[in-house]
Each structure stands twice: as C-alpha cells, then as structure tokens.
Design an enzyme around this catalytic site. Structure first.
Site, PDB file in Angstrom:
ATOM      1  N   ASN A 102       0.817  -1.225   0.000  1.00  0.00           N
ATOM      2  CA  ASN A 102       0.000   0.000   0.000  1.00  0.00           C
ATOM      3  C   ASN A 102       0.849   1.272   0.000  1.00  0.00           C
ATOM      4  O   ASN A 102       0.456   2.273  -0.587  1.00  0.00           O
ATOM      5  CB  ASN A 102      -0.922  -0.028   1.235  1.00  0.00           C
ATOM      6  CG  ASN A 102      -1.463   1.344   1.554  1.00  0.00           C
ATOM      7  OD1 ASN A 102      -2.395   1.821   0.904  1.00  0.00           O
ATOM      8  ND2 ASN A 102      -0.875   2.018   2.541  1.00  0.00           N
ATOM      9  N   TYR A 146       4.306   8.787 -11.470  1.00  0.00           N
ATOM     10  CA  TYR A 146       3.309   8.067 -10.664  1.00  0.00           C
ATOM     11  C   TYR A 146       2.447   7.173 -11.552  1.00  0.00           C
ATOM     12  O   TYR A 146       2.267   5.983 -11.268  1.00  0.00           O
ATOM     13  CB  TYR A 146       2.446   9.088  -9.925  1.00  0.00           C
ATOM     14  CG  TYR A 146       1.388   8.489  -9.028  1.00  0.00           C
ATOM     15  CD1 TYR A 146       1.686   8.139  -7.707  1.00  0.00           C
ATOM     16  CD2 TYR A 146       0.082   8.294  -9.477  1.00  0.00           C
ATOM     17  CE1 TYR A 146       0.711   7.591  -6.877  1.00  0.00           C
ATOM     18  CE2 TYR A 146      -0.896   7.753  -8.659  1.00  0.00           C
ATOM     19  CZ  TYR A 146      -0.570   7.412  -7.359  1.00  0.00           C
ATOM     20  OH  TYR A 146      -1.544   6.870  -6.533  1.00  0.00           O
TER      21      TYR A 146
HETATM   22  N1  NAP Z   1      -5.407   8.787  -1.753  1.00  0.00           N
HETATM   23  C1  NAP Z   1      -5.737   8.575  -3.013  1.00  0.00           C
HETATM   24  O1  NAP Z   1      -6.531   9.317  -3.611  1.00  0.00           O
HETATM   25  C2  NAP Z   1      -5.155   7.415  -3.760  1.00  0.00           C
HETATM   26  C3  NAP Z   1      -5.667   7.130  -5.027  1.00  0.00           C
HETATM   27  C4  NAP Z   1      -5.158   6.061  -5.760  1.00  0.00           C
HETATM   28  C5  NAP Z   1      -4.159   5.287  -5.215  1.00  0.00           C
HETATM   29  N2  NAP Z   1      -3.676   5.584  -3.971  1.00  0.00           N
HETATM   30  C6  NAP Z   1      -2.592   4.734  -3.459  1.00  0.00           C
HETATM   31  O2  NAP Z   1      -2.942   4.245  -2.181  1.00  0.00           O
HETATM   32  C7  NAP Z   1      -1.768   4.054  -1.403  1.00  0.00           C
HETATM   33  C8  NAP Z   1      -1.928   4.754  -0.049  1.00  0.00           C
HETATM   34  O3  NAP Z   1      -2.166   6.130  -0.280  1.00  0.00           O
HETATM   35  P1  NAP Z   1      -2.677   7.130   0.868  1.00  0.00           P
HETATM   36  O4  NAP Z   1      -3.603   8.060   0.202  1.00  0.00           O
HETATM   37  O5  NAP Z   1      -3.110   6.389   2.066  1.00  0.00           O
HETATM   38  O6  NAP Z   1      -1.312   7.919   1.150  1.00  0.00           O
HETATM   39  P2  NAP Z   1      -0.744   8.663   2.431  1.00  0.00           P
HETATM   40  O7  NAP Z   1      -1.826   8.972   3.415  1.00  0.00           O
HETATM   41  O8  NAP Z   1       0.106   9.763   1.909  1.00  0.00           O
HETATM   42  O9  NAP Z   1       0.207   7.538   3.079  1.00  0.00           O
HETATM   43  C9  NAP Z   1       1.325   7.108   2.370  1.00  0.00           C
HETATM   44  C10 NAP Z   1       1.949   5.950   3.127  1.00  0.00           C
HETATM   45  O10 NAP Z   1       3.077   5.489   2.404  1.00  0.00           O
HETATM   46  C11 NAP Z   1       4.179   5.345   3.288  1.00  0.00           C
HETATM   47  N3  NAP Z   1       5.421   5.619   2.552  1.00  0.00           N
HETATM   48  C12 NAP Z   1       5.695   6.650   1.715  1.00  0.00           C
HETATM   49  N4  NAP Z   1       6.969   6.559   1.258  1.00  0.00           N
HETATM   50  C13 NAP Z   1       7.507   5.438   1.818  1.00  0.00           C
HETATM   51  C14 NAP Z   1       8.778   4.813   1.743  1.00  0.00           C
HETATM   52  N5  NAP Z   1       9.789   5.293   1.007  1.00  0.00           N
HETATM   53  N6  NAP Z   1       8.976   3.681   2.443  1.00  0.00           N
HETATM   54  C15 NAP Z   1       7.979   3.167   3.190  1.00  0.00           C
HETATM   55  N7  NAP Z   1       6.764   3.715   3.325  1.00  0.00           N
HETATM   56  C16 NAP Z   1       6.527   4.843   2.642  1.00  0.00           C
HETATM   57  C17 NAP Z   1       3.933   6.342   4.405  1.00  0.00           C
HETATM   58  O11 NAP Z   1       4.576   5.867   5.584  1.00  0.00           O
HETATM   59  P3  NAP Z   1       4.994   6.843   6.837  1.00  0.00           P
HETATM   60  O12 NAP Z   1       3.813   7.706   7.156  1.00  0.00           O
HETATM   61  O13 NAP Z   1       5.338   5.879   7.924  1.00  0.00           O
HETATM   62  O14 NAP Z   1       6.189   7.628   6.384  1.00  0.00           O
HETATM   63  C18 NAP Z   1       2.410   6.334   4.517  1.00  0.00           C
HETATM   64  O15 NAP Z   1       1.972   5.356   5.413  1.00  0.00           O
HETATM   65  C19 NAP Z   1      -0.607   4.587  -2.252  1.00  0.00           C
HETATM   66  O16 NAP Z   1       0.030   3.535  -2.916  1.00  0.00           O
HETATM   67  C20 NAP Z   1      -1.294   5.499  -3.239  1.00  0.00           C
HETATM   68  O17 NAP Z   1      -0.569   5.646  -4.450  1.00  0.00           O
HETATM   69  C21 NAP Z   1      -4.138   6.625  -3.234  1.00  0.00           C
END
Ligand code: NAP
Length: 252
Positions: free
Chosen positions: A88, A157
């Site tokens: 994730n 991305y």
């Molecule tokens: N939100 C959306 O609209 C959306 C839409 C489509 C897809 N997604 C996908 O869903 C997933 C989760 O997104 P989210 O919206 O929940 O994002 P978020 O709230 O920004 O959280 C991102 C997470 O990724 C971790 N992370 C980032 N860089 C990292 C690294 N180098 N090593 C290890 N962990 C890392 C962070 O860990 P820490 O906090 O511990 O640093 C955090 O837990 C992602 O893959 C994103 O691309 C999101």
C-alpha cells in the site's frame, strides 16, 4: 471472513488507506504487521490499540532494497509465516513538466519509481519466497486509477502504477501453481493526507464531481476491497484489477 491465524503485512499502515486496511484485517481476527517509514508513533499506537491477533510495528524505507529484505526477514522471525502482503505504501508528487529541469526530472522519476514500483516489486519477490514454501498466500497491490486514465502532472506516478498492474498480472500467472493469489485494487480519489491539499483546494469540487456519487472515496471503502480479495475462495479471481473509483473512470 475470518483471518484468525493469518499474518498480514500492510505497508504504510500508520496513515490513510493503509491504516484502514490494517484496522479491517484486525477486526476480522488477523495478526497485522504494521509497516511504517516515518510514522513510528502512529504505527506503534495502532498496533497496541487494535483488537484481533498479535499486532506489531516494523520499520522500512521500501525504496531501499536492503530494507525490504530486512522487513520480510523480521516478519518471518517474529511470526514464522506470512499469509497476506498488501503493498500500500507509496508517494504522489505533482510536478508539472514545465517546472522541471532535466536533473529535477530524473530525481522525481527515481524517487517515485523506487517507492511505488521497485519497492513493491522487491516485497512481492521476497514475500513470494515465503508463500511458495507455505504453498499459499495472497498479494494485493494498491495501484491507481491514474494507471489507466493518465497522470499529466504526475507522470512517474502513472507509469509506476501501470508497471505495478502488469507486474501483478505476470506474478498471478507465475505464482498460480503455488496457490498464491495476486490481485490489484485501483482506487480513484480517496480522502487521505495524500490528497488533502487537492480536495480542500479550489479544484476540490471538480474532483468530487468526477464521480456520479459526487464525492471522494473513503479509506474504509478501499480496505473493504482489499479484505474481500484476500478472503478464502477468491483464488480463481487471481490477476484481477478491482477499480474502486466511484465510476469516475469506466473501462471494459
Ligand atoms: N489517496 C488517493 O486518492 C489514492 C488514489 C489512488 C491510489 N492511492 C494509493 O494508495 C496508497 C496509499 O495512499 P494514501 O492516500 O493512504 O497515502 P498517504 O496517506 O500519503 O500515506 C502514504 C503511506 O506510504 C508510506 N510511505 C511513503 N513513502 C515510503 C517509503 N519510502 N517507504 C515506506 N513507506 C513509505 C507512508 O509511511 P509513513 O507515514 O510511515 O512515512 C504512509 O503510510 C498509495 O500507494 C497510493 O498511491 C491513493
């Protein structure tokens, strides 16, 4: 659905979608290995507060291959098995092409590909070694609507998520003989820290209007999809890509 006696690794479990996924598995009896990068306190607090199995927090920068190896080794040592990997964790950097010079372009490309494609690919490889020995398991990769619709201001991305889709489908084929399910959940806009600035900004209304539901998704809705794909009885759906985008982008 009952995940008692199952060990689930959720990357990026401290915040956003990962946090909701971790909570869902825990509420169904699973033991959740909560991976974090910078959000140590949140991950440890979550591990302590959730019901269900044996939860613990584990650190790794998934863009570093050696950290991925350490993470899977620690989980094997701690739990003795790994039943579900949810890739994730990820980053989303908005960079208009015209704002970048060549050095900046390369740096942005590398950061995103390392975190969103190479890291998850390494974890798939390492988890697959454990699951092949167990003769079973589930790998769920979190991709994005952007892989299909395009990401004109986050080119790396979109490319990374499209790569993750293809990797997942090839892995589904390669790992089917070991009864390992590999699937993808591809969300549209979800209200998390990653999108807060966009959804709270002037274009927030237009983003919500992309869906006929006139809203962004919730982390819990994505978690539901992940948990359902990870449940027993889904093996024949291996290789699928499940859209969770409120019908904002339809493909057939
Ligand atoms: N939100 C959306 O609209 C959306 C839409 C489509 C897809 N997604 C996908 O869903 C997933 C989760 O997104 P989210 O919206 O929940 O994002 P978020 O709230 O920004 O959280 C991102 C997470 O990724 C971790 N992370 C980032 N860089 C990292 C690294 N180098 N090593 C290890 N962990 C890392 C962070 O860990 P820490 O906090 O511990 O640093 C955090 O837990 C992602 O893959 C994103 O691309 C999101």
């Amino acid at each position: 659905m009952d995940f008692s006696n199952q060990v689930i690794l959720v990357t990026g479990a401290a915040r956003g979608i990962g946090r909701a996924i971790a909570r869902s598995f825990a509420s169904l009896g699973g033991s959740v290995a909560m991976h974090y990068h910078t959000s140590r306190q949140q991950a440890e607090a979550l591990a302590q507060s959730l019901p269900g199995g044996k939860h613990a927090a584990f650190h790794a920068d998934i863009s570093k291959p050696e950290d991925c190896q350490k993470l899977i080794s620690e989980i094997e040592r701690h739990y003795g098995r790994l039943d579900v990997l949810v890739n994730n964790a990820g980053i989303y950097e908005l960079k208009a092409l015209k704002s970048l010079d060549y050095t900046g372009w390369q740096a942005a490309w590398k950061r995103t590909l390392d975190a969103n494609l190479t890291g998850p690919a390494n974890l798939c490889f390492l988890a697959a070694q454990v699951m092949m020995r167990q003769n079973g398991g589930h790998i769920i990769n979190i991709s994005s609507r952007g892989a299909f619709r395009g990401e004109p201001e986050a080119l790396a991305y979109g490319a990374a998520k499209a790569g993750l889709n293809q990797l997942s489908q090839s892995l589904a084929w390669a790992l089917a003989p070991y009864k390992i399910f590999v699937g993808v959940v591809a969300p549209g806009f979800v209200a998390t820290g990653m999108t807060a600035e966009l959804l709270d900004g002037p274009q927030g209304g237009a983003i919500r209007a992309q869906s006929p539901l006139n809203r962004a998704g919730t982390p819990e809705e994505v978690a539901q999809a992940v948990v359902r794909l990870s449940a027993p009885g889904m093996l024949y759906a291996t290789g699928c890509i499940l859209d969770v985008n409120g019908a904002s982008y339809l493909r057939s």
